[in-house]
Design a protein around this motif. Structure first.
Motif, PDB file in Angstrom:
ATOM      1  N   ALA A  86       0.824  -1.208   0.000  1.00  0.00           N
ATOM      2  CA  ALA A  86       0.000   0.000   0.000  1.00  0.00           C
ATOM      3  C   ALA A  86       0.859   1.260   0.000  1.00  0.00           C
ATOM      4  CB  ALA A  86      -0.926  -0.011   1.213  1.00  0.00           C
ATOM      5  N   LEU A  87       1.963   1.234   0.744  1.00  0.00           N
ATOM      6  CA  LEU A  87       2.849   2.397   0.806  1.00  0.00           C
ATOM      7  C   LEU A  87       3.517   2.656  -0.537  1.00  0.00           C
ATOM      8  CD1 LEU A  87       3.859   4.538   2.784  1.00  0.00           C
ATOM      9  CD2 LEU A  87       5.734   3.006   3.397  1.00  0.00           C
ATOM     10  N   LEU A  88       3.887   1.588  -1.230  1.00  0.00           N
ATOM     11  CA  LEU A  88       4.490   1.756  -2.553  1.00  0.00           C
ATOM     12  C   LEU A  88       3.519   2.414  -3.531  1.00  0.00           C
ATOM     13  CD1 LEU A  88       6.413  -1.626  -2.876  1.00  0.00           C
ATOM     14  CD2 LEU A  88       7.437   0.654  -2.869  1.00  0.00           C
ATOM     15  N   ASP A  89       2.218   2.153  -3.357  1.00  0.00           N
ATOM     16  CA  ASP A  89       1.221   2.805  -4.213  1.00  0.00           C
ATOM     17  C   ASP A  89       1.126   4.303  -3.933  1.00  0.00           C
ATOM     18  OD1 ASP A  89       0.367   0.685  -5.798  1.00  0.00           O
ATOM     19  OD2 ASP A  89      -1.023  -0.044  -4.266  1.00  0.00           O
ATOM     20  N   LEU A  90       1.491   4.712  -2.711  1.00  0.00           N
ATOM     21  CA  LEU A  90       1.384   6.126  -2.338  1.00  0.00           C
ATOM     22  C   LEU A  90       2.609   6.942  -2.735  1.00  0.00           C
ATOM     23  CD1 LEU A  90      -0.082   5.777   1.287  1.00  0.00           C
ATOM     24  CD2 LEU A  90      -1.318   6.416  -0.792  1.00  0.00           C
ATOM     25  N   LEU A  91       3.756   6.262  -2.893  1.00  0.00           N
ATOM     26  CA  LEU A  91       5.020   6.969  -3.116  1.00  0.00           C
ATOM     27  C   LEU A  91       5.442   6.901  -4.579  1.00  0.00           C
ATOM     28  CD1 LEU A  91       7.046   5.643  -0.039  1.00  0.00           C
ATOM     29  CD2 LEU A  91       5.909   7.858  -0.242  1.00  0.00           C
ATOM     30  N   ASP A  92       6.092   7.976  -5.023  1.00  0.00           N
ATOM     31  CA  ASP A  92       6.715   7.982  -6.349  1.00  0.00           C
ATOM     32  C   ASP A  92       8.162   7.540  -6.174  1.00  0.00           C
ATOM     33  OD1 ASP A  92       7.661   8.355  -8.879  1.00  0.00           O
ATOM     34  OD2 ASP A  92       7.516  10.542  -8.861  1.00  0.00           O
ATOM     35  N   VAL A  93       8.440   6.278  -6.478  1.00  0.00           N
ATOM     36  CA  VAL A  93       9.790   5.743  -6.291  1.00  0.00           C
ATOM     37  C   VAL A  93      10.489   5.507  -7.627  1.00  0.00           C
ATOM     38  CG1 VAL A  93       9.248   4.680  -4.071  1.00  0.00           C
ATOM     39  CG2 VAL A  93       8.887   3.378  -6.184  1.00  0.00           C
ATOM     40  N   SER A  94       9.934   6.002  -8.701  1.00  0.00           N
ATOM     41  CA  SER A  94      10.524   5.769 -10.018  1.00  0.00           C
ATOM     42  C   SER A  94      11.967   6.269 -10.047  1.00  0.00           C
ATOM     43  CB  SER A  94       9.702   6.464 -11.102  1.00  0.00           C
ATOM     44  OG  SER A  94       9.650   7.858 -10.883  1.00  0.00           O
ATOM     45  N   GLY A  95      12.856   5.419 -10.527  1.00  0.00           N
ATOM     46  CA  GLY A  95      14.271   5.763 -10.605  1.00  0.00           C
ATOM     47  C   GLY A  95      15.025   5.573  -9.304  1.00  0.00           C
ATOM     48  N   ASP A  96      14.332   5.143  -8.242  1.00  0.00           N
ATOM     49  CA  ASP A  96      14.962   4.986  -6.932  1.00  0.00           C
ATOM     50  C   ASP A  96      15.332   3.529  -6.670  1.00  0.00           C
ATOM     51  OD1 ASP A  96      14.728   7.702  -6.328  1.00  0.00           O
ATOM     52  OD2 ASP A  96      12.712   7.447  -5.502  1.00  0.00           O
ATOM     53  N   ILE A  97      16.044   3.318  -5.554  1.00  0.00           N
ATOM     54  CA  ILE A  97      16.383   1.974  -5.085  1.00  0.00           C
ATOM     55  C   ILE A  97      15.668   1.750  -3.765  1.00  0.00           C
ATOM     56  CG2 ILE A  97      18.231   0.440  -4.323  1.00  0.00           C
ATOM     57  CD1 ILE A  97      20.132   2.189  -6.077  1.00  0.00           C
ATOM     58  N   VAL A  98      14.839   0.717  -3.704  1.00  0.00           N
ATOM     59  CA  VAL A  98      14.070   0.402  -2.501  1.00  0.00           C
ATOM     60  C   VAL A  98      14.762  -0.738  -1.769  1.00  0.00           C
ATOM     61  CG1 VAL A  98      11.837  -0.338  -1.596  1.00  0.00           C
ATOM     62  CG2 VAL A  98      11.935   1.111  -3.636  1.00  0.00           C
ATOM     63  N   THR A  99      15.132  -0.517  -0.507  1.00  0.00           N
ATOM     64  CA  THR A  99      15.749  -1.563   0.308  1.00  0.00           C
ATOM     65  C   THR A  99      14.763  -1.968   1.396  1.00  0.00           C
ATOM     66  OG1 THR A  99      16.799   0.006   1.844  1.00  0.00           O
ATOM     67  CG2 THR A  99      18.045  -0.600  -0.118  1.00  0.00           C
ATOM     68  N   ILE A 100      14.618  -3.279   1.606  1.00  0.00           N
ATOM     69  CA  ILE A 100      13.637  -3.789   2.566  1.00  0.00           C
ATOM     70  C   ILE A 100      14.242  -4.971   3.316  1.00  0.00           C
ATOM     71  CG2 ILE A 100      11.259  -4.566   2.909  1.00  0.00           C
ATOM     72  CD1 ILE A 100      10.528  -3.544   0.186  1.00  0.00           C
ATOM     73  N   ASP A 101      13.850  -5.098   4.601  1.00  0.00           N
ATOM     74  CA  ASP A 101      14.267  -6.238   5.408  1.00  0.00           C
ATOM     75  C   ASP A 101      13.671  -7.534   4.856  1.00  0.00           C
ATOM     76  OD1 ASP A 101      15.602  -4.488   7.035  1.00  0.00           O
ATOM     77  OD2 ASP A 101      14.020  -4.381   8.547  1.00  0.00           O
TER      78      ASP A 101
ATOM     79  N   ALA B  22      11.241   1.225 -10.410  1.00  0.00           N
ATOM     80  CA  ALA B  22      12.292   1.353  -9.413  1.00  0.00           C
ATOM     81  C   ALA B  22      13.059   0.029  -9.344  1.00  0.00           C
ATOM     82  CB  ALA B  22      11.702   1.702  -8.054  1.00  0.00           C
ATOM     83  N   ASP B  23      14.138   0.007  -8.574  1.00  0.00           N
ATOM     84  CA  ASP B  23      14.913  -1.208  -8.351  1.00  0.00           C
ATOM     85  C   ASP B  23      14.878  -1.564  -6.876  1.00  0.00           C
ATOM     86  OD1 ASP B  23      16.177  -2.130 -10.884  1.00  0.00           O
ATOM     87  OD2 ASP B  23      16.962  -0.083 -10.906  1.00  0.00           O
ATOM     88  N   TYR B  24      15.247  -2.814  -6.577  1.00  0.00           N
ATOM     89  CA  TYR B  24      15.188  -3.269  -5.188  1.00  0.00           C
ATOM     90  C   TYR B  24      16.491  -3.918  -4.752  1.00  0.00           C
ATOM     91  CZ  TYR B  24      14.205  -7.930  -7.230  1.00  0.00           C
ATOM     92  OH  TYR B  24      14.274  -9.098  -7.945  1.00  0.00           O
ATOM     93  N   VAL B  25      16.726  -3.848  -3.437  1.00  0.00           N
ATOM     94  CA  VAL B  25      17.716  -4.666  -2.746  1.00  0.00           C
ATOM     95  C   VAL B  25      16.980  -5.254  -1.546  1.00  0.00           C
ATOM     96  CG1 VAL B  25      19.895  -4.742  -1.482  1.00  0.00           C
ATOM     97  CG2 VAL B  25      19.673  -3.226  -3.452  1.00  0.00           C
ATOM     98  N   LEU B  26      16.760  -6.569  -1.559  1.00  0.00           N
ATOM     99  CA  LEU B  26      15.952  -7.237  -0.543  1.00  0.00           C
ATOM    100  C   LEU B  26      16.799  -8.231   0.242  1.00  0.00           C
ATOM    101  CD1 LEU B  26      12.779  -8.071  -2.694  1.00  0.00           C
ATOM    102  CD2 LEU B  26      13.218  -5.999  -1.351  1.00  0.00           C
ATOM    103  N   ALA B  27      16.694  -8.169   1.567  1.00  0.00           N
ATOM    104  CA  ALA B  27      17.370  -9.151   2.411  1.00  0.00           C
ATOM    105  C   ALA B  27      16.686 -10.503   2.275  1.00  0.00           C
ATOM    106  CB  ALA B  27      17.349  -8.689   3.866  1.00  0.00           C
TER     107      ALA B  27
ATOM    108  N   PHE C  86      27.043  -1.720  -3.256  1.00  0.00           N
ATOM    109  CA  PHE C  86      26.065  -2.490  -2.491  1.00  0.00           C
ATOM    110  C   PHE C  86      26.344  -2.404  -0.993  1.00  0.00           C
ATOM    111  CE2 PHE C  86      25.135  -4.893  -6.496  1.00  0.00           C
ATOM    112  CZ  PHE C  86      23.780  -4.620  -6.521  1.00  0.00           C
ATOM    113  N   GLY C  87      27.625  -2.386  -0.622  1.00  0.00           N
ATOM    114  CA  GLY C  87      27.961  -2.224   0.791  1.00  0.00           C
ATOM    115  C   GLY C  87      27.433  -0.915   1.339  1.00  0.00           C
ATOM    116  N   TYR C  88      27.542   0.150   0.545  1.00  0.00           N
ATOM    117  CA  TYR C  88      27.032   1.462   0.953  1.00  0.00           C
ATOM    118  C   TYR C  88      25.514   1.414   1.136  1.00  0.00           C
ATOM    119  CZ  TYR C  88      25.630   6.363   0.464  1.00  0.00           C
ATOM    120  OH  TYR C  88      25.037   7.591   0.654  1.00  0.00           O
ATOM    121  N   LEU C  89      24.802   0.793   0.200  1.00  0.00           N
ATOM    122  CA  LEU C  89      23.342   0.723   0.283  1.00  0.00           C
ATOM    123  C   LEU C  89      22.895  -0.064   1.511  1.00  0.00           C
ATOM    124  CD1 LEU C  89      22.522   0.010  -3.465  1.00  0.00           C
ATOM    125  CD2 LEU C  89      21.883   2.065  -2.201  1.00  0.00           C
ATOM    126  N   ILE C  90      23.543  -1.181   1.769  1.00  0.00           N
ATOM    127  CA  ILE C  90      23.157  -2.023   2.903  1.00  0.00           C
ATOM    128  C   ILE C  90      23.442  -1.322   4.221  1.00  0.00           C
ATOM    129  CG2 ILE C  90      23.692  -4.193   4.105  1.00  0.00           C
ATOM    130  CD1 ILE C  90      24.225  -5.364   1.232  1.00  0.00           C
TER     131      ILE C  90
END
Length: 235
Positions: A18-33, A50-55, A154-158
């Motif tokens: 639901a939060l992703l529907d509310l936010l404009d993340v185009s061109g961003d990197i989304v990191t999630i636990d 957008a792109d993702y880095v997922l644990a 990737f180390g910086y993002l994490i």
């Protein structure tokens, strides 16, 4: 940027969608636990351009084991640098110990096919080694990503993802004892959460007594009305 309260019988997964529907993340990197490591969440992020880095942890057991085994195989085979990338951070002294972080990345398109997972391009192993006076310990974390960059990137993002926990959630609990808060009725938990975050931001931003910790600034503001005014009005 955004915040949603989960329903009593719901969880973070539905709230993330639901939060992703509310936010404009185009061109961003989304990191999630690891809780957010779900096919539908990865697919939603990609659909938002957008792109993702997922644990990855045991909630995706088959994929977790496949990634871990692949990096173990890479360690044994000592493959050339063009197959995977390796970066080691400079050792840092922290809380009476030495910490060193190491990141290894490898192509992950094979996993996208094997696991029927949308958009995987890179798999990442993030290793933290802690050296004490009487020995050392290390732990590994694994991630999947929909894009490719160097291991240091990737180390910086994490690291920046985990700084949210250290600089926000941990501070809210330690300074404001949020986990022990008794506000339960109606919108009071959300309202108090917003006020705590606003107060934390002001305490961090104040240029007065920079050497004081956030907790000590909070205590001083409670005892000294002039100091409180400086925090609220001057920054």
């Amino acid at each position: 940027m955004g915040e949603l309260v989960t329903e009593e019988k719901s969880n973070e997964i539905t709230a993330i969608l639901a939060l992703l529907d509310l936010l404009d993340v185009s061109g961003d990197i989304v990191t999630i636990d690891a809780m957010g490591c779900q096919r539908k969440i990865a697919d939603k992020i990609l659909s938002k351009k957008a792109d993702y880095v997922l644990a990855v942890k045991d909630n995706q057991a088959a994929m977790y084991e496949a990634i871990r085994d692949h990096f173990d195989w890479l360690d044994k085979e000592h493959l050339p640098p063009d197959t995977c990338e390796h970066w080691v951070d400079k050792p840092k002294q922290d809380h009476g110990r030495t910490e060193q972080r190491e990141v290894v990345t490898a192509p992950g398109e094979w996993l996208a096919v094997d696991a029927d997972w949308p958009g995987i391009r890179t798999i990442i192993r993030y290793r933290c080694t802690r050296i004490y006076a009487d020995g050392e310990s290390s732990y590994d974390r694994y991630y999947i990503s929909s894009f490719d960059t160097d291991a240091e990137g990737f180390g910086y993002l994490i690291r920046n993802h985990w700084s949210i926990e250290n600089r926000l959630h941990w501070m809210l609990d330690v300074v404001f004892r949020e986990d022990a808060a008794r506000a339960r009725k109606d919108n009071s938990p959300l309202n108090m959460n917003v006020l705590r975050k606003a107060a934390l931001a002001r305490l961090k931003m104040t240029a007065t007594n920079k050497k004081l910790s956030v907790r000590r600034k909070s205590l001083k503001a409670a005892l000294d009305i002039n100091f409180l005014h400086r925090i609220l009005l001057d920054g």
